[in-house]
Design a protein around this motif. Structure first.
Motif, short mmCIF file in Angstrom:
data_model
loop_
_atom_site.label_atom_id
_atom_site.label_comp_id
_atom_site.label_asym_id
_atom_site.label_seq_id
_atom_site.Cartn_x
_atom_site.Cartn_y
_atom_site.Cartn_z
N GLY A 210 0.82 -1.21 0.00
CA GLY A 210 0.00 0.00 0.00
C GLY A 210 0.85 1.26 0.00
N PHE A 211 1.90 1.25 0.79
CA PHE A 211 2.76 2.42 0.86
C PHE A 211 3.50 2.66 -0.46
CE2 PHE A 211 7.08 4.08 1.49
CZ PHE A 211 6.78 5.35 1.96
N TYR A 212 4.00 1.59 -1.08
CA TYR A 212 4.83 1.75 -2.28
C TYR A 212 3.99 1.99 -3.54
CZ TYR A 212 9.93 1.37 -2.69
OH TYR A 212 11.27 1.65 -2.76
N ALA A 213 2.68 1.70 -3.45
CA ALA A 213 1.84 1.71 -4.65
C ALA A 213 1.87 3.06 -5.39
CB ALA A 213 0.41 1.35 -4.29
N ASP A 214 1.98 4.16 -4.66
CA ASP A 214 1.91 5.47 -5.34
C ASP A 214 3.27 6.16 -5.40
OD1 ASP A 214 2.37 6.18 -2.77
OD2 ASP A 214 0.60 7.45 -2.53
N LYS A 215 4.34 5.40 -5.30
CA LYS A 215 5.67 6.03 -5.26
C LYS A 215 6.36 6.08 -6.63
CE LYS A 215 5.56 6.90 -0.87
NZ LYS A 215 4.09 6.72 -0.82
N ASN A 216 5.65 5.69 -7.67
CA ASN A 216 6.21 5.72 -9.02
C ASN A 216 7.49 4.89 -9.16
OD1 ASN A 216 4.32 7.32 -10.44
ND2 ASN A 216 5.08 9.11 -9.32
N ILE A 217 7.58 3.84 -8.36
CA ILE A 217 8.71 2.91 -8.51
C ILE A 217 8.09 1.53 -8.69
CG2 ILE A 217 10.73 1.89 -7.40
CD1 ILE A 217 10.75 4.42 -5.57
N ALA A 218 8.42 0.89 -9.82
CA ALA A 218 7.92 -0.48 -10.01
C ALA A 218 8.54 -1.38 -8.94
CB ALA A 218 8.29 -0.98 -11.40
N PHE A 219 7.82 -2.39 -8.50
CA PHE A 219 8.36 -3.26 -7.46
C PHE A 219 7.71 -4.64 -7.54
CE2 PHE A 219 4.70 -3.31 -4.57
CZ PHE A 219 3.99 -2.19 -4.99
N GLU A 220 8.39 -5.59 -6.91
CA GLU A 220 7.83 -6.94 -6.74
C GLU A 220 7.77 -7.24 -5.26
OE1 GLU A 220 10.25 -9.69 -8.89
OE2 GLU A 220 9.22 -9.28 -10.79
N LEU A 221 6.83 -8.07 -4.87
CA LEU A 221 6.71 -8.49 -3.47
C LEU A 221 6.66 -10.01 -3.42
CD1 LEU A 221 4.11 -6.03 -1.92
CD2 LEU A 221 6.24 -6.70 -0.81
N HIS A 222 7.34 -10.56 -2.43
CA HIS A 222 7.29 -12.01 -2.21
C HIS A 222 6.98 -12.26 -0.75
CE1 HIS A 222 9.37 -12.35 -6.07
NE2 HIS A 222 10.32 -11.56 -5.61
N LEU A 223 6.31 -13.36 -0.48
CA LEU A 223 6.11 -13.80 0.90
C LEU A 223 6.50 -15.27 0.93
CD1 LEU A 223 2.92 -13.23 3.10
CD2 LEU A 223 4.50 -15.14 3.36
N SER A 224 7.42 -15.61 1.79
CA SER A 224 7.95 -16.98 1.76
C SER A 224 8.22 -17.52 3.15
CB SER A 224 9.26 -17.00 0.96
OG SER A 224 9.83 -18.28 0.95
N LYS A 225 8.04 -18.81 3.31
CA LYS A 225 8.59 -19.52 4.46
C LYS A 225 10.10 -19.60 4.32
CE LYS A 225 4.70 -22.70 5.07
NZ LYS A 225 4.26 -24.08 5.20
N ILE A 226 10.75 -20.02 5.39
CA ILE A 226 12.16 -20.38 5.28
C ILE A 226 12.22 -21.79 4.68
CG2 ILE A 226 14.35 -20.76 6.50
CD1 ILE A 226 13.35 -17.87 6.68
N ASN A 227 13.02 -21.95 3.63
CA ASN A 227 13.18 -23.24 2.95
C ASN A 227 14.30 -24.01 3.66
OD1 ASN A 227 14.21 -25.21 1.26
ND2 ASN A 227 14.25 -23.91 -0.56
N THR A 228 13.92 -25.03 4.40
CA THR A 228 14.93 -25.71 5.23
C THR A 228 15.73 -26.75 4.44
OG1 THR A 228 13.30 -27.36 5.91
CG2 THR A 228 13.57 -25.43 7.34
N GLN A 229 15.30 -26.99 3.19
CA GLN A 229 15.95 -28.04 2.40
C GLN A 229 16.97 -27.49 1.42
OE1 GLN A 229 13.05 -30.33 0.19
NE2 GLN A 229 14.63 -31.39 -1.00
N GLY A 230 16.76 -26.27 0.94
CA GLY A 230 17.63 -25.73 -0.11
C GLY A 230 17.12 -26.15 -1.47
N ILE A 231 18.05 -26.48 -2.36
CA ILE A 231 17.67 -26.88 -3.73
C ILE A 231 16.78 -28.11 -3.70
CG2 ILE A 231 18.66 -27.85 -5.85
CD1 ILE A 231 21.10 -25.90 -5.08
N LYS A 232 15.75 -28.09 -4.55
CA LYS A 232 14.81 -29.22 -4.57
C LYS A 232 14.79 -29.86 -5.94
CE LYS A 232 11.96 -27.20 -0.98
NZ LYS A 232 10.70 -26.66 -0.54
#
Lengths: 307, 307
Positions: free
Chosen positions: B282-304
């Motif tokens: 919400g805060f970044y939406a009107d800042k004229n900067i393109a962006f990506e957002l991710h939400l992730s768990k911690i991956n305890t295994q690494g490469i799969k």
């Protein structure tokens, strides 16, 4: 309860890469103290044996620590304090901390425990302020909590108790020389290279991990200090040779206790510790420097009540 | 086995007080790679989608990492490598590390696992050397090992896997701006005050403890960086405001991922992470900067390995 007799343990602060934040508590090196309620509404240091120290409560570390506690507790109870000093002042194994921590522990108990052990740390720190001008926690915290103490931060004061792998032993060599506080402070650089700081915190992080996993070999590989030891070790006679002897004989690590002159060898197991103690003793025997040697487990309890 | 399809995860390095030593691995952000044996005795980057990157194996991070592995294995086996890049280059979440780590993981597996996961780190570091001129391990290590990785030391290389408290979530905000490596390096002071270094290693030691004890609140109180963040954060638009929003909305901590421009909010639980993600968006939406957002768990295994 009208009186309490306690054992107030010696402690090792500034543990290698844990300079200023990590200390541990010794099992069989420490003072004995007797604290007794009086009806005088005042703190009296009634007896000190084993050492010449101020009896005026305003000038004695135990006295000022207890005063700080009573002020916060809003108590006017008076106490008599007897101290049988077995830890030498200026040894670098927390002599003043033992008295400060012991006194606040006993007074808190006699008052019905208004404070937790963790809360007692800040009162004991007032004793350290009197002793060295610096209210540091890395001796009083392990004396009160036992085991390994991490002083995470001072503002706010936050201290964690870390696990103690059961086979750890500490060999302490105390050369009976005086290092002036002024000198031990003067040799420390107030700026460090980022590269060395990173090396130090990588090792400290690994050391903390090793305490949880009881990985003695990793603990040994982590007991490194490239920031303080290179400078302070100059003030300790034969430091490099002592370190080489300890490591050649299987000690996990070797470093300066507190700001010296005591040094420690951390060992795995009684047998190795006995061997290292003997080798250090043999080397120092003909150096014309009087010294004391201790061998101790890690004391996981801290201050102990004596029957 | 002739070919292997894998998921090569994004990673967060330079985790606050763990600058240069601590990183963690993400669960649902990463590249896909297909590695296949060929009969040509050479490494070919046969296909890259999602991004413009060099196909010459000497100029591709996956290529040089595999070459380093094959050299030590004394193998002349050839491999074709296809990479579907989903992690943007220059994002600060280990784009080059994912390719390097993924490639050596798959090749090692196809060769019958001559090396342990820990041994693969040094090969993947050659990809990092190509990418940034600095063979650092704090992205490739968590990509290979999963969870939290501590790079204890480089000489010798020693990396520890630390525990991952299960409720941790990472919210990553990637502003689509370019920070030149030159700039992100130039702002770092090569000398730090001893006082700040002590503050940093006290926090890192507490952070490591919190991972073992799953003490989320302590973890939050330890995610502090007074050495790097004050300088590098200047290069990230609205950093202070983003941090304030994350912390006001219950994030445990907030900091720069790698050398930026991505930033992370570490949260306890999916619900809090969703809330923090929404507030940052919400805060970044009107800042004229393109962006990506991710939400992730911690991956305890690494490469799969993918079926």
């Amino acid at each position: 309860m009208e009186e309490l007799r306690i054992f107030a343990p010696a402690t090792v602060a500034n543990l290698s890469c844990g300079f200023d934040v990590l200390g541990c508590c010794l099992e069989n090196v420490g003072d004995e103290m007797l604290i007794r309620k009086n009806d005088l509404r005042e703190i009296r240091i009634t007896k000190i044996t084993g050492q010449e120290l101020p009896l005026e409560s305003d000038r004695n570390v135990a006295g000022v620590a207890v005063q700080a506690l009573l002020k916060e507790a809003r108590s006017t109870q008076g106490f008599d304090i007897e101290i049988d000093k077995k830890i030498k002042a200026g040894s670098g194994i927390g002599s003043s901390a033992a008295s400060s921590a012991g006194a606040v522990y006993a007074v808190n108990k006699l008052l019905g425990e208004p404070f937790s052990k963790n809360e007692l740390i800040k009162f004991a720190m007032e004793g350290e302020r009197l002793a060295s001008g610096n209210a540091h926690a890395d001796n009083v915290a392990p004396a009160l909590l036992g085991g390994f103490s991490l002083v995470k931060s001072y503002e706010p004061l936050e201290v964690l108790k870390l696990p103690s792998p059961p086979e750890l032993r500490m060999v302490i060599l105390h050369p009976l020389i005086e290092i002036k506080t002024r000198d031990s402070r003067a040799v420390i650089r107030q700026n460090v290279s980022l590269q060395k700081a990173i090396f130090q915190w990588g090792n400290l992080a690994a050391l903390v991990s090793s305490l949880y996993t009881e990985d003695y070999a990793l603990l040994g590989r982590s007991l490194k200090d490239e920031i303080i030891e290179p400078f302070r070790s100059i003030l300790i006679p034969h430091f490099d040779k002592l370190k080489a002897i300890a490591l050649e004989n299987g000690a996990l690590g070797f470093g300066i206790s507190g700001s010296g002159p005591s040094v420690f060898a951390m060992c795995k197991g009684e047998e190795n510790a006995e061997n290292v103690r003997g080798k250090l003793e043999g080397f120092y025997a003909d150096k014309n420097i009087a010294f004391e040697l201790h061998l101790s487990k890690i004391n996981t309890q801290g201050i102990k009540e004596l029957s």
